[in-house]
Design an enzyme around this catalytic site. Structure first.
Site, PDB file in Angstrom:
ATOM      1  N   SER A 236      -0.043  -0.032  -9.604  1.00 13.41           N
ATOM      2  CA  SER A 236      -0.761   0.344  -8.397  1.00 13.41           C
ATOM      3  C   SER A 236      -1.555  -0.830  -7.810  1.00 13.41           C
ATOM      4  O   SER A 236      -0.978  -1.875  -7.552  1.00 13.41           O
ATOM      5  CB  SER A 236      -1.639   1.547  -8.699  1.00 13.41           C
ATOM      6  OG  SER A 236      -1.890   2.236  -7.518  1.00 13.41           O
ATOM      7  N   HIS A 378       2.597   9.174  -9.620  1.00 12.05           N
ATOM      8  CA  HIS A 378       2.021   7.828  -9.587  1.00 12.05           C
ATOM      9  C   HIS A 378       1.375   7.525 -10.932  1.00 12.05           C
ATOM     10  O   HIS A 378       0.313   8.070 -11.256  1.00 12.05           O
ATOM     11  CB  HIS A 378       0.975   7.831  -8.463  1.00 12.05           C
ATOM     12  CG  HIS A 378       0.332   6.513  -8.217  1.00 12.05           C
ATOM     13  ND1 HIS A 378       0.997   5.450  -7.659  1.00 12.05           N
ATOM     14  CD2 HIS A 378      -0.934   6.075  -8.455  1.00 12.05           C
ATOM     15  CE1 HIS A 378       0.180   4.429  -7.543  1.00 12.05           C
ATOM     16  NE2 HIS A 378      -0.999   4.786  -8.021  1.00 12.05           N
TER      17      HIS A 378
HETATM   18  C1  GTR Z   1      -4.857   4.530  -4.094  1.00 16.93           C
HETATM   19  C2  GTR Z   1      -4.524   3.500  -3.065  1.00 16.93           C
HETATM   20  C3  GTR Z   1      -3.247   2.796  -3.417  1.00 16.93           C
HETATM   21  C4  GTR Z   1      -3.140   2.458  -4.889  1.00 16.93           C
HETATM   22  C5  GTR Z   1      -3.847   3.422  -5.816  1.00 16.93           C
HETATM   23  C6  GTR Z   1      -4.151   2.944  -7.220  1.00 16.93           C
HETATM   24  O1  GTR Z   1      -6.004   5.238  -3.786  1.00 16.93           O
HETATM   25  O2  GTR Z   1      -4.418   4.126  -1.824  1.00 16.93           O
HETATM   26  O3  GTR Z   1      -3.066   1.668  -2.594  1.00 16.93           O
HETATM   27  O4  GTR Z   1      -3.527   1.169  -5.138  1.00 16.93           O
HETATM   28  O5  GTR Z   1      -5.034   3.869  -5.305  1.00 16.93           O
HETATM   29  O6  GTR Z   1      -4.533   1.810  -7.462  1.00 16.93           O
HETATM   30  O7  GTR Z   1      -4.044   3.794  -8.128  1.00 16.93           O
END
Ligand code: GTR
Length: 399
Positions: A236, A378
């Protein structure tokens, strides 16, 4: 600078597949005729663009960086060997945790990546020193959160495969909130009278990426580490970081981006999921101030994120997505890997092997550009790691 950007625009526009800059997917494939053209003209301009307009430059005033070995010892019932090193940047202290297979013979190849909430969260190992700036657990001073992120760091699987893990907590380098760059390492880089980074100077992601290179400085000197075989990895926001670290520092022999999304592997011009405007609004500290010029104005980007992947060529790069991670735009992540692939071809290396995005649960990692679409949300888990290990085995050791 203007001149070099104009040159790049001309080269891109005159290349076979690059017209128009905004295609159906909002991005131009990088198709150039020669390696020389890429290395002499285009790559320097693409690098300059990402430095000046996206992640920001590292300021010229540099503080002293030093390393001090702390303790060592057994972990995981003797299967793993733990080392800790204190890295000092100016007056900022960060703890680097190193796990190696306990029975290793010779120097160990490693995966190097930052962690989200503190070194002690990556494994239920009571001996891990709590990172200085790690968030405190519910019971202040105790260790309720040891191992809380262990699903993201399958230590036994990685060490059994013959690899080490090197990690540090992001918040030890720069806290992940908009503090006007008063904490973390940024103030150590201010020129006299300067109180925040200039518009073309680094934000938090730039600082995190720079610190990974400093850890690499240390790894080059550690007799247990095979510093020619270091894969830089991140999930991420830390995947954005690993890509930027890998693009700038050619000592990273493999670069891995796990669900990095907007400002990472995903193409910005698609405006699918998180957009440049949204990321700059929610995380104003991640990129340089110049990046705000592209809020709701992605077409003005000189090159989309495939340019970031291309900067890593000809070193192997792996981009991974998750099927339920629409916010990170899996298709956009795949396409930037695809659009960067022609640059690998200039080096006689295969990028992605297919122009089709793999189906859920499928992998395209035969060449020097790898991609997979994991089923699920995610995250990063053992399934992802199994493919990264396979990719490293192949590129590092031909296995
Ligand atoms: C989210 C963000 C993403 C990603 C994520 C993370 O809130 O919008 O760009 O980086 O966090 O790091 O888990």
């Amino acid at each position: 600078m203007k001149r070099i950007f104009t040159l790049l625009a001309i080269v891109l526009a005159s290349s076979a597949l690059a017209q128009p800059l905004a295609t159906k997917y909002g991005a131009s494939p990088l198709e150039l005729s020669s390696k020389k053209q890429w290395e002499k003209q285009v790559r320097p301009a693409v690098m300059e663009f990402f430095q000046q307009e996206v992640y920001g430059k590292v300021p010229p005033t540099q503080p002293k960086v030093s390393f001090r070995p702390l303790g060592e010892g057994e972990a995981f019932g003797g299967k793993v060997w733990r080392k800790e090193v204190e890295m000092t940047i100016g007056t900022t202290k960060a703890l680097v945790l190193i796990y190696l297979p306990a029975n290793h013979k010779g120097k160990v190849p490693v995966f190097l990546g930052m962690n989200f909430k503190g070194n002690h969260q990556i494994a239920p190992d009571p001996e891990i020193t709590i990172s200085p700036n790690a968030p405190k657990g519910k019971e202040l001073g105790t260790d309720p959160e040891r191992g809380a992120a262990s699903s993201r760091w399958p230590v036994e699987m990685i060490t059994e495969a013959g690899y080490g893990i090197v990690t540090l907590y992001r918040g030890d380098i720069d806290p992940d909130f908009d503090d006007g760059f008063q904490n973390g390492i940024h103030p150590h880089f201010y020129a006299e009278g300067q109180t925040k980074p200039y518009a073309d100077e680094w934000g938090t992601i730039g600082a995190w990426a720079w610190s990974l290179s400093r850890v690499m400085d240390y790894l080059e000197k550690d007799k247990d580490i095979d510093h020619k075989h270091v894969a830089v990895i991140g999930h991420s926001r830390l995947g954005k970081t690993s890509l930027w670290a890998g693009a700038q520092d050619e000592r990273f022999a493999i670069v891995i981006s796990n669900d990095s999304g907007c400002g990472g592997a995903a193409l910005s011009m698609r405006k699918h999921g998180e957009t440049v405007e949204a990321i700059n609004r929610n995380f104003p500290h991640w990129f340089c101030d110049n990046y705000n010029k592209y809020n709701d104005n992605e077409e003005a980007l000189l090159v989309d994120q495939q340019g970031l992947i291309a900067l890593i060529a000809p070193r192997p790069v792996y981009v991974a997505s998750a099927s339920l991670d629409d916010w990170a735009d899996p298709e956009g992540e795949f396409l930037s890997a695809l659009y960067a692939s022609p640059i690998y071809k200039l080096y006689g290396k295969q990028g992605l092997s297919s122009k089709q995005q793999p189906a859920v649960g499928e992998v395209d990692a035969e060449g020097y550009v790898g991609y997979h679409l994991r089923e699920g949300k995610h995250d990063i888990n053992a399934w992802d790691w199994a493919h990264y290990i396979k990719f490293a085995n192949k590129h590092f050791f031909g296995k």
